[in-house]
Design a protein around this motif. Structure first.
Motif, PDB file in Angstrom:
ATOM      1  N   ILE A  50     -11.026  -0.110  -5.400  1.00  0.00           N
ATOM      2  CA  ILE A  50     -10.604  -1.307  -4.669  1.00  0.00           C
ATOM      3  C   ILE A  50      -9.599  -0.894  -3.599  1.00  0.00           C
ATOM      4  CG2 ILE A  50      -9.435  -3.535  -4.830  1.00  0.00           C
ATOM      5  CD1 ILE A  50     -12.094  -3.617  -6.202  1.00  0.00           C
ATOM      6  N   ASP A  51      -9.745  -1.416  -2.385  1.00  0.00           N
ATOM      7  CA  ASP A  51      -8.844  -1.121  -1.271  1.00  0.00           C
ATOM      8  C   ASP A  51      -8.690   0.388  -1.110  1.00  0.00           C
ATOM      9  OD1 ASP A  51      -7.152  -1.312   0.831  1.00  0.00           O
ATOM     10  OD2 ASP A  51      -5.599  -2.475  -0.188  1.00  0.00           O
ATOM     11  N   LEU A  52      -9.741   1.023  -0.606  1.00  0.00           N
ATOM     12  CA  LEU A  52      -9.824   2.481  -0.589  1.00  0.00           C
ATOM     13  C   LEU A  52      -8.729   3.137   0.237  1.00  0.00           C
ATOM     14  CD1 LEU A  52     -13.687   2.916  -0.213  1.00  0.00           C
ATOM     15  CD2 LEU A  52     -12.332   2.376  -2.249  1.00  0.00           C
ATOM     16  N   ASP A  53      -8.234   2.439   1.259  1.00  0.00           N
ATOM     17  CA  ASP A  53      -7.260   3.042   2.164  1.00  0.00           C
ATOM     18  C   ASP A  53      -5.817   2.841   1.727  1.00  0.00           C
ATOM     19  OD1 ASP A  53      -9.291   3.913   3.865  1.00  0.00           O
ATOM     20  OD2 ASP A  53      -9.335   2.002   4.934  1.00  0.00           O
ATOM     21  N   ILE A  68       5.009   2.403 -11.072  1.00  0.00           N
ATOM     22  CA  ILE A  68       3.870   2.335 -11.985  1.00  0.00           C
ATOM     23  C   ILE A  68       2.878   3.469 -11.739  1.00  0.00           C
ATOM     24  CG2 ILE A  68       2.476   0.865 -10.464  1.00  0.00           C
ATOM     25  CD1 ILE A  68       1.449  -0.599 -12.939  1.00  0.00           C
ATOM     26  N   VAL A  69       2.281   3.954 -12.826  1.00  0.00           N
ATOM     27  CA  VAL A  69       1.011   4.682 -12.774  1.00  0.00           C
ATOM     28  C   VAL A  69       0.066   3.899 -13.669  1.00  0.00           C
ATOM     29  CG1 VAL A  69       1.802   6.980 -12.160  1.00  0.00           C
ATOM     30  CG2 VAL A  69       1.859   6.292 -14.557  1.00  0.00           C
ATOM     31  N   TYR A  70      -1.159   3.718 -13.172  1.00  0.00           N
ATOM     32  CA  TYR A  70      -2.049   2.723 -13.772  1.00  0.00           C
ATOM     33  C   TYR A  70      -3.480   3.212 -13.718  1.00  0.00           C
ATOM     34  CZ  TYR A  70      -4.990  -1.534 -13.036  1.00  0.00           C
ATOM     35  OH  TYR A  70      -5.966  -2.491 -13.032  1.00  0.00           O
ATOM     36  N   ASN A  71      -4.209   3.018 -14.811  1.00  0.00           N
ATOM     37  CA  ASN A  71      -5.608   3.404 -14.922  1.00  0.00           C
ATOM     38  C   ASN A  71      -6.394   2.176 -15.356  1.00  0.00           C
ATOM     39  OD1 ASN A  71      -8.113   4.562 -15.631  1.00  0.00           O
ATOM     40  ND2 ASN A  71      -7.369   5.115 -17.660  1.00  0.00           N
ATOM     41  N   GLY A  72      -7.327   1.726 -14.531  1.00  0.00           N
ATOM     42  CA  GLY A  72      -8.138   0.593 -14.943  1.00  0.00           C
ATOM     43  C   GLY A  72      -8.489  -0.328 -13.793  1.00  0.00           C
ATOM     44  N   GLU A  73      -8.988  -1.487 -14.161  1.00  0.00           N
ATOM     45  CA  GLU A  73      -9.288  -2.541 -13.202  1.00  0.00           C
ATOM     46  C   GLU A  73      -8.929  -3.882 -13.834  1.00  0.00           C
ATOM     47  OE1 GLU A  73     -10.276  -2.320 -10.140  1.00  0.00           O
ATOM     48  OE2 GLU A  73     -10.879  -0.203 -10.041  1.00  0.00           O
ATOM     49  N   VAL A  74      -8.105  -4.654 -13.141  1.00  0.00           N
ATOM     50  CA  VAL A  74      -7.837  -6.033 -13.541  1.00  0.00           C
ATOM     51  C   VAL A  74      -8.682  -6.904 -12.628  1.00  0.00           C
ATOM     52  CG1 VAL A  74      -6.097  -7.861 -13.596  1.00  0.00           C
ATOM     53  CG2 VAL A  74      -5.557  -5.578 -14.491  1.00  0.00           C
ATOM     54  N   THR A  93      -0.985  -4.748  -0.082  1.00  0.00           N
ATOM     55  CA  THR A  93      -2.331  -4.188  -0.175  1.00  0.00           C
ATOM     56  C   THR A  93      -3.278  -5.217  -0.793  1.00  0.00           C
ATOM     57  OG1 THR A  93      -2.161  -3.302  -2.428  1.00  0.00           O
ATOM     58  CG2 THR A  93      -1.240  -1.956  -0.661  1.00  0.00           C
ATOM     59  N   ARG A  94      -4.560  -4.849  -0.876  1.00  0.00           N
ATOM     60  CA  ARG A  94      -5.549  -5.666  -1.586  1.00  0.00           C
ATOM     61  C   ARG A  94      -5.840  -5.116  -2.975  1.00  0.00           C
ATOM     62  NH1 ARG A  94     -10.280  -5.405  -0.486  1.00  0.00           N
ATOM     63  NH2 ARG A  94     -10.366  -3.579   0.877  1.00  0.00           N
ATOM     64  N   CYS A  95      -5.191  -4.039  -3.347  1.00  0.00           N
ATOM     65  CA  CYS A  95      -5.549  -3.360  -4.597  1.00  0.00           C
ATOM     66  C   CYS A  95      -4.933  -4.055  -5.805  1.00  0.00           C
ATOM     67  CB  CYS A  95      -5.137  -1.896  -4.552  1.00  0.00           C
ATOM     68  SG  CYS A  95      -3.361  -1.628  -4.613  1.00  0.00           S
ATOM     69  N   ASP A  96      -5.591  -3.884  -6.946  1.00  0.00           N
ATOM     70  CA  ASP A  96      -5.094  -4.509  -8.163  1.00  0.00           C
ATOM     71  C   ASP A  96      -3.847  -3.819  -8.690  1.00  0.00           C
ATOM     72  OD1 ASP A  96      -6.731  -2.295  -8.708  1.00  0.00           O
ATOM     73  OD2 ASP A  96      -7.207  -2.994 -10.722  1.00  0.00           O
ATOM     74  N   THR A  97      -3.624  -2.568  -8.312  1.00  0.00           N
ATOM     75  CA  THR A  97      -2.424  -1.872  -8.782  1.00  0.00           C
ATOM     76  C   THR A  97      -1.160  -2.613  -8.377  1.00  0.00           C
ATOM     77  OG1 THR A  97      -3.553   0.264  -8.589  1.00  0.00           O
ATOM     78  CG2 THR A  97      -1.152   0.305  -8.718  1.00  0.00           C
ATOM     79  N   GLU A  98      -1.105  -3.036  -7.132  1.00  0.00           N
ATOM     80  CA  GLU A  98       0.092  -3.736  -6.668  1.00  0.00           C
ATOM     81  C   GLU A  98       0.260  -5.064  -7.393  1.00  0.00           C
ATOM     82  OE1 GLU A  98       2.429  -4.863  -2.541  1.00  0.00           O
ATOM     83  OE2 GLU A  98       0.236  -4.686  -2.510  1.00  0.00           O
ATOM     84  N   VAL A  99      -0.846  -5.738  -7.679  1.00  0.00           N
ATOM     85  CA  VAL A  99      -0.763  -7.001  -8.410  1.00  0.00           C
ATOM     86  C   VAL A  99      -0.222  -6.756  -9.821  1.00  0.00           C
ATOM     87  CG1 VAL A  99      -2.116  -8.876  -9.428  1.00  0.00           C
ATOM     88  CG2 VAL A  99      -2.594  -8.114  -7.086  1.00  0.00           C
TER      89      VAL A  99
END
Length: 652
Positions: A50-53, A68-74, A93-99
């Protein structure tokens, strides 16, 4: 999907973090990063989905407090992001990590129960000097922890990353080895096959702070499932439509991706249901809804971007075994033929010679012993799929949720006989083919010899673990399903899938384990799960008009497995070489003369011992050579000591 690792309680050590990251680089070939702050160090390897850039990790909040370090998809990150924005959070960003990070900043560990997805994560709070570790509701993504001799904490997605630190001695956990050999169980609790290394349990959060360590569940889901009382009314058309809509939503949610998505298709009911559900979503996207009930009446997220990652046609990936009894190619073909849109159907045809060639890499991939060679079929599917897609959906979890295994049906029948007596006769009669097959496969002591597993183990080893037993729920179906979801079955299967997918840098997604769907199923009437001897009743009914009867009404369950019995006879010299080796003879676990005698009887066809018993013996031996034996031992050549086994096959 990614690989995470780190420490708490050591002097700053970027080199150690780099070693941990390299040990699981296959989990994240698209980027890497480390973070050091006093006693904590975090390592991350990224597989961009998600959000490759954007979305590089470790990621820190704007105020510098949380990292955070995070592995997965929410999967519901877009909805959570909108809620956080309304609360004043500025998402970059659009990535789930930031959420996930901002959700933790807002709600703390209570945020985890809001996530619909799979995750393993570590968050460092610089203000309180607190490290928080957590794993998703069902333990889809792995997280391992251990403590060093100095008292420092280490954690990682995979155990080799812990071993790479040089701070964790590689030693077997004898109790886990015994339970695997004797009871055929593993991954059913915190212990691993490595002494001193534990896994976080599903929905567990571990908080390590200057005041101590706290372990707790962040969710009540497991208890809620146990306490849920099913609806009293029987299953009707409305119930079926509601289930189908919820299942479709779960599949659609797991199609969110910025990289190509494919589907793992075994030919069974569960994976076929995923394939035809995606097909219906494509059917709607292409604007020709109108066949059957393919329109928007199923509710849920129905926009073009939902299926964008699938592409112009769905790609399916299957393992087939022409000429063997457990070949499911005809069912795979039936599932593909039932779709309304074009399918790019990929098939891999593994052989016993290829298993022999890949055995070293397969043992390394799984990192701990597995119950049979069945996961090798999935390993091969993922290797082939990695050439075309980065995300794969499959039907994992449906058997535990909807009583897909024969022992669960037996529990149901036993309960019916106990509570309804003669009224249970129709269900018993309807189940006669399944139960009859179970009885037919039991050994006949008048025809062949039956060797017990304990006859093959060293007496001192068995004596030291005599008190170790294993009991499963045998009287109540719903209690058995919860047990299989959290202990008896699913944890091992999820480990197989995580290692097989990530070995080839693929993200595996499992729509049947959507927490909302699981809660809804447990609230259904009992006859939605098993009705007149038919398991998975609600799923079968929901696929009427979508799947052909050859799949929808199948009673013989095979799934992703191999023709192991036949393969072992074809490769009996390989097994014999392992079982006659000096290293096998020197293990404290085995009675080598008894093993060799039983093996020769099995080869001759005069012993009913199951091939899975010999696999467990061989798998433990190969695992010990690969991960435990010192490098100076001449037999640590691992598979190099096994004729015909070659170097690992590179990932695509």
């Amino acid at each position: 999907m990614c690989g995470i690792a780190g420490y708490l309680g050591l002097a700053p050590d970027p080199d150690l973090l780099e070693r941990m990251g390299r040990a699981q680089a296959h989990r994240g070939p698209d980027g890497d990063g480390i973070f050091v702050d006093g006693p904590v160090g975090l390592s991350h390897r990224r597989l961009s989905v998600i959000d490759l850039d954007a979305g590089a990790q470790p990621m820190t909040t704007a105020d510098g407090r949380y990292t955070i370090v995070y592995n997965g998809e929410v999967y519901n990150h877009a909805e959570l992001g909108a809620e956080l924005t309304d609360l004043g959070h500025h998402l970059r960003t659009r990535c789930d990590t930031e959420v996930v990070l901002e959700a933790f900043a807002e709600w703390g560990a209570d945020a985890f129960d809001r996530f619909n997805g799979m995750f393993a994560l570590a968050v460092w709070d610089a203000a309180t000097q607190t490290l928080t570790l957590a794993r998703d509701h069902f333990g889809i993504k792995p997280l391992h922890v251990t403590r060093t001799a100095s008292g420092a904490w280490l954690f990682a997605s995979e155990i080799p990353a812990l071993l790479a630190t040089g701070l964790v001695p590689a030693a077997p956990d004898d109790t886990t080895v015994y339970r695997y050999l004797r009871h055929r169980v593993h991954d059913d609790g915190r212990p691993t096959f490595f002494a001193g290394v534990e896994r976080l349990l599903p929905a567990e959060v571990v908080t390590i702070s200057p005041t101590g360590v706290e372990r707790r569940n962040f969710s009540t889901l497991r208890d809620d499932l146990t306490r849920t009382r099913p609806a009293e009314h029987g299953t009707d058309d409305e119930t079926v439509r509601d289930f189908r809509a919820r299942f479709t939503d779960a599949v659609a949610l797991r199609l969110r991706s910025d990289v190509p998505v494919g589907t793992s298709l075994s030919g069974g009911l569960d994976s076929s249901a995923v394939v035809v559900t995606i097909d219906r979503l494509l059917h709607e996207r292409d604007g020709d809804a109108g066949r059957g009930d393919a329109g928007r009446g199923d509710a849920g997220p129905r926009t073009d971007h939902v299926t964008a990652a699938v592409g112009p046609r769905q790609s399916t990936f299957s393992a087939v075994f022409p000429g063997y009894r457990n070949d499911e190619e005809s069912y795979v073909d039936d599932a593909v033929a039932s779709c309304t849109r074009p399918i790019a159907a990929h098939k891999t045809r593994p052989t016993s010679d290829e298993l022999r060639r890949d055995l070293l890499d397969f043992v390394r991939t799984q990192q701990e012993p597995v119950i049979s060679t069945g996961p090798y079929a999935q390993y091969r599917v993922m290797r082939d799929a990695s050439c075309a897609v980065t995300v794969m959906l499959d039907g994992q979890g449906a058997d535990e949720l909807l009583a897909g295994y024969v022992p669960q049906l037996v529990v149901h029948l036993r309960s019916l006989v106990r509570t309804h007596r003669w009224a249970a006769l129709p269900a018993l009669w309807s189940s006669r083919d399944v139960v009859g097959h179970l009885l037919a496969t039991r050994p006949n002591p008048l025809r062949r010899r039956r060797t017990g597993v304990t006859d093959l183990l060293a007496p001192r080893f068995t004596a030291s673990h005599r008190e170790d037993g294993y009991r499963v729920e045998g009287d109540d179906l719903r209690s058995r399903l919860v047990h299989d979801l959290y202990v008896g079955s699913l944890p091992a299967l999820l480990r197989y899938e995580d290692r097989n997918t990530m070995r080839f840098s693929i993200e595996g997604r499992v729509p049947f384990l959507d927490p909302n769907l699981v809660r809804a199923v447990f609230a259904l009437p009992d006859d939605a799960v098993i009705h007149h001897g038919w398991n998975k009743r609600i799923l079968r009914d929901s696929m009427t008009g979508r799947l052909p009867a050859s799949i929808r009404l199948r009673r013989n369950k095979i799934g992703f497995t191999t023709p192991q019995h036949d393969w072992f006879r074809e490769q009996s010299d390989l097994l014999r070489d392992v079982l006659t080796s000096a290293s096998f003879a020197g293990r404290p676990y085995f009675d080598q003369p008894a093993v060799l005698a039983a093996f020769e009887r099995w080869v001759e066809g005069s012993d009913d011992l199951d091939s899975m018993v010999f696999w467990r013996l061989v798998n433990v031996e190969l695992w010990l050579r690969e991960f435990i034996d010192p490098a100076t031992d001449p037999e640590v050549t691992t598979m190099a000591a096994t004729p015909g086994v070659t170097a690992p096959v590179p990932a695509h």
